[in-house]
Design a protein around this motif. Sequence first.
Motif, PDB file in Angstrom:
ATOM      1  N   ASP A  98      -3.261 -64.443 -57.861  1.00  0.00           N
ATOM      2  CA  ASP A  98      -2.384 -63.758 -56.922  1.00  0.00           C
ATOM      3  C   ASP A  98      -1.157 -63.324 -57.718  1.00  0.00           C
ATOM      4  O   ASP A  98      -0.322 -64.141 -58.096  1.00  0.00           O
ATOM      5  N   TYR A  99      -1.043 -62.025 -57.996  1.00  0.00           N
ATOM      6  CA  TYR A  99       0.028 -61.566 -58.872  1.00  0.00           C
ATOM      7  C   TYR A  99       1.411 -61.782 -58.265  1.00  0.00           C
ATOM      8  O   TYR A  99       2.413 -61.814 -58.988  1.00  0.00           O
ATOM      9  N   HIS A 100       1.471 -61.939 -56.954  1.00  0.00           N
ATOM     10  CA  HIS A 100       2.760 -62.235 -56.333  1.00  0.00           C
ATOM     11  C   HIS A 100       3.295 -63.587 -56.818  1.00  0.00           C
ATOM     12  O   HIS A 100       4.503 -63.767 -56.987  1.00  0.00           O
ATOM     13  N   VAL A 101       2.393 -64.532 -57.040  1.00  0.00           N
ATOM     14  CA  VAL A 101       2.784 -65.846 -57.544  1.00  0.00           C
ATOM     15  C   VAL A 101       3.322 -65.706 -58.967  1.00  0.00           C
ATOM     16  O   VAL A 101       4.314 -66.338 -59.339  1.00  0.00           O
ATOM     17  N   VAL A 119      -4.481 -51.359 -67.526  1.00  0.00           N
ATOM     18  CA  VAL A 119      -4.114 -52.758 -67.650  1.00  0.00           C
ATOM     19  C   VAL A 119      -2.594 -52.851 -67.757  1.00  0.00           C
ATOM     20  O   VAL A 119      -1.983 -52.110 -68.531  1.00  0.00           O
ATOM     21  N   VAL A 120      -2.013 -53.729 -66.983  1.00  0.00           N
ATOM     22  CA  VAL A 120      -0.567 -53.892 -66.977  1.00  0.00           C
ATOM     23  C   VAL A 120      -0.211 -55.289 -67.493  1.00  0.00           C
ATOM     24  O   VAL A 120      -0.793 -56.285 -67.070  1.00  0.00           O
ATOM     25  N   HIS A 121       0.734 -55.328 -68.431  1.00  0.00           N
ATOM     26  CA  HIS A 121       1.227 -56.606 -68.946  1.00  0.00           C
ATOM     27  C   HIS A 121       2.322 -57.136 -68.020  1.00  0.00           C
ATOM     28  O   HIS A 121       3.300 -56.441 -67.754  1.00  0.00           O
ATOM     29  N   GLY A 152      -3.476 -53.345 -55.774  1.00  0.00           N
ATOM     30  CA  GLY A 152      -2.991 -54.595 -56.331  1.00  0.00           C
ATOM     31  C   GLY A 152      -3.429 -54.767 -57.769  1.00  0.00           C
ATOM     32  O   GLY A 152      -3.699 -53.787 -58.478  1.00  0.00           O
ATOM     33  N   TYR A 153      -3.549 -56.019 -58.199  1.00  0.00           N
ATOM     34  CA  TYR A 153      -3.905 -56.306 -59.577  1.00  0.00           C
ATOM     35  C   TYR A 153      -4.914 -57.442 -59.641  1.00  0.00           C
ATOM     36  O   TYR A 153      -4.830 -58.401 -58.876  1.00  0.00           O
ATOM     37  N   LYS A 154      -5.839 -57.318 -60.591  1.00  0.00           N
ATOM     38  CA  LYS A 154      -6.815 -58.373 -60.844  1.00  0.00           C
ATOM     39  C   LYS A 154      -6.511 -59.009 -62.192  1.00  0.00           C
ATOM     40  O   LYS A 154      -6.464 -58.325 -63.220  1.00  0.00           O
TER      41      LYS A 154
END
Length: 248
Positions: A98-101, A119-121, A152-154
């Motif tokens: 969960d990228y929010h975490v 891809v995002v760092h 969102g992001y994986k």
Amino acid sequence: MLFRISVVKIAAALSVTSALSATALAQDMKGMDMSGGDMSQMSDSAEMDHDMHMGNGNMKNMALHMAYTDLRPANDADKARAAVLVTDLQHALAKYKDYHVAEADGFKPFHPEFKQQKVVHFTKNWYGLKAAFTFNPTEPTSLLYERAPDGGYKLIGAMYTDRKAATLDELNERVPLSVARWHRHVNFCIPARGTDMKTADWTKFGPNGSIATKEACDAAGGRFFPQVFGWMVHVYPWETNPQLVWAH
């Protein structure tokens, strides 16, 4: 004891200076167009590393600016040690699916508005600073997120870092060199200060440029950087193919 504290303070100052130099370099290069790579989005080593690995620009020229450690002979002890690293990382990063975490824990994405980034760092600067002194496999400098169709992001992996001056044996102590190849960004030629970055010839300059020696850089009136940032290594702990877990 006082001597030890002084050494640590000096090392910390040097590390911070290095980080500031990297940021200054990125600012110098801000706004330039490198045949598909937008350097305005590069604010530190993680962002630079992203652009170098996402296929932006001339692949042949990119190879001029990347240096990798050689693979050492494979052995069972290293394989076992690497397997422990991967398992520990899987457990440590589980919550960050969960990228929010991750954001709440201090990992910051670099310019998510640039949609061309597959891809995002997400980087935690404090972990990057600590990595200059010690290695904690559960605290990677950056988390690697792939963009998801829902916006969102994986989470797909992470990136460990070490200081510029780290020796091969020191890198090997962190991640076995028989399993993974650490890399660094080298031989950058940047246009002279005051140059309009939007009109500079980025087929020659920058991380995708054809200039890769100080002599050629001097002849072009540029500024040469033998090495930019420190050592880095990527790990993809959920890859089912063992050959891709430590792919660079």
